[in-house]
Scaffold this motif. Structure first.
Motif, PDB file in Angstrom:
ATOM      1  N   ASN A  43      -2.848   3.454  -0.440  1.00 48.02           N
ATOM      2  CA  ASN A  43      -2.518   2.058  -0.203  1.00 48.02           C
ATOM      3  C   ASN A  43      -1.462   1.931   0.888  1.00 48.02           C
ATOM      4  O   ASN A  43      -0.577   2.777   1.013  1.00 48.02           O
ATOM      5  CB  ASN A  43      -1.997   1.399  -1.488  1.00 48.02           C
ATOM      6  N   LYS A  44      -1.590   0.854   1.649  1.00 43.44           N
ATOM      7  CA  LYS A  44      -0.632   0.542   2.701  1.00 43.44           C
ATOM      8  C   LYS A  44      -0.361  -0.961   2.664  1.00 43.44           C
ATOM      9  O   LYS A  44      -1.265  -1.743   2.418  1.00 43.44           O
ATOM     10  CB  LYS A  44      -1.181   0.904   4.082  1.00 43.44           C
ATOM     11  N   VAL A  45       0.891  -1.333   2.917  1.00 43.84           N
ATOM     12  CA  VAL A  45       1.278  -2.735   2.970  1.00 43.84           C
ATOM     13  C   VAL A  45       1.983  -2.979   4.293  1.00 43.84           C
ATOM     14  O   VAL A  45       2.806  -2.178   4.717  1.00 43.84           O
ATOM     15  CB  VAL A  45       2.213  -3.106   1.793  1.00 43.84           C
ATOM     16  N   THR A  60       4.111  -0.698   8.788  1.00 42.94           N
ATOM     17  CA  THR A  60       3.124  -0.372   7.764  1.00 42.94           C
ATOM     18  C   THR A  60       3.769   0.621   6.819  1.00 42.94           C
ATOM     19  O   THR A  60       4.216   1.693   7.249  1.00 42.94           O
ATOM     20  CB  THR A  60       1.846   0.226   8.388  1.00 42.94           C
ATOM     21  N   SER A  78      -2.793  -2.882   6.824  1.00 40.40           N
ATOM     22  CA  SER A  78      -2.629  -2.989   5.381  1.00 40.40           C
ATOM     23  C   SER A  78      -3.939  -2.709   4.676  1.00 40.40           C
ATOM     24  O   SER A  78      -5.001  -3.135   5.130  1.00 40.40           O
ATOM     25  CB  SER A  78      -2.134  -4.404   5.054  1.00 40.40           C
ATOM     26  N   LEU A  80      -4.838  -2.497   0.438  1.00 37.64           N
ATOM     27  CA  LEU A  80      -4.580  -2.347  -0.995  1.00 37.64           C
ATOM     28  C   LEU A  80      -5.930  -2.215  -1.684  1.00 37.64           C
ATOM     29  O   LEU A  80      -6.740  -3.138  -1.668  1.00 37.64           O
ATOM     30  CB  LEU A  80      -3.818  -3.551  -1.550  1.00 37.64           C
ATOM     31  N   LYS A  88      -6.226  -6.781   2.459  1.00 39.93           N
ATOM     32  CA  LYS A  88      -5.379  -6.416   3.597  1.00 39.93           C
ATOM     33  C   LYS A  88      -4.302  -7.484   3.750  1.00 39.93           C
ATOM     34  O   LYS A  88      -4.406  -8.366   4.588  1.00 39.93           O
ATOM     35  CB  LYS A  88      -6.212  -6.308   4.867  1.00 39.93           C
ATOM     36  N   TYR A  90      -0.239  -8.742   4.275  1.00 39.62           N
ATOM     37  CA  TYR A  90       1.044  -8.363   4.849  1.00 39.62           C
ATOM     38  C   TYR A  90       2.010  -9.523   4.684  1.00 39.62           C
ATOM     39  O   TYR A  90       1.608 -10.661   4.483  1.00 39.62           O
ATOM     40  CB  TYR A  90       0.915  -7.945   6.324  1.00 39.62           C
ATOM     41  N   ILE A 125       2.924 -14.693   2.974  1.00 37.07           N
ATOM     42  CA  ILE A 125       1.908 -13.662   2.780  1.00 37.07           C
ATOM     43  C   ILE A 125       0.666 -14.085   3.557  1.00 37.07           C
ATOM     44  O   ILE A 125       0.192 -15.205   3.422  1.00 37.07           O
ATOM     45  CB  ILE A 125       1.558 -13.477   1.291  1.00 37.07           C
TER      46      ILE A 125
END
Length: 129
Positions: A43-45, A60, A78, A80, A88, A90, A125
């Motif tokens: 996962n990336k945010v 990121t 992003s 998730l 995606k 952010y 968001i």
């Protein structure tokens, strides 16, 4: 690496880890379950930092469960992963709000839900395509 990148790397990420650890101690069952669910999913945010509405930094955050394992500077990507696909998302936040959060670390640790209500209006968001 510019000044904002250093603030993110040396202050924001360590503060977030201290907050997460405090929350894990207060709510081990809930956050432990979330951590276990998110672990191993790549996962990336993303986060965009602005000043007076203009972008001054993009980041990121790579996640290992609920912990940040790495950060990419100048990249907004992003992912998730969840059972029905990928989101995606952010966050966009003003630099001044980040600085206020740094000054309120103990308040965030002691009163996380009140802190969320305090800072949520400063965070937007968005979703990437």
């Amino acid at each position: 690496m510019n000044e904002l990148d250093m603030v993110i790397k040396e202050k924001i990420i360590p503060m977030r880890e201290r907050v997460v650890e405090a929350l894990l101690k207060k709510h081990p069952h809930i956050l432990g379950m979330v951590d276990k669910y998110l672990t191993g999913k790549n996962n990336k945010v993303g986060m965009r930092v602005t000043e007076n509405g203009s972008t001054v930094g993009e980041y990121t955050f790579h996640l290992n469960g609920i912990h940040i394992s790495d950060v990419e500077f100048g990249v907004l990507s992003s992912e998730l992963h969840h059972p029905i696909g990928m989101i995606k998302l952010y966050a966009i936040i003003e630099r001044s709000a980040l600085e206020k959060m740094l000054n309120d670390e103990q308040y965030i640790i002691d009163e996380p839900f009140a802190a969320i209500r305090k800072y949520l209006p400063d965070i937007t968001i968005k979703f990437q395509r």
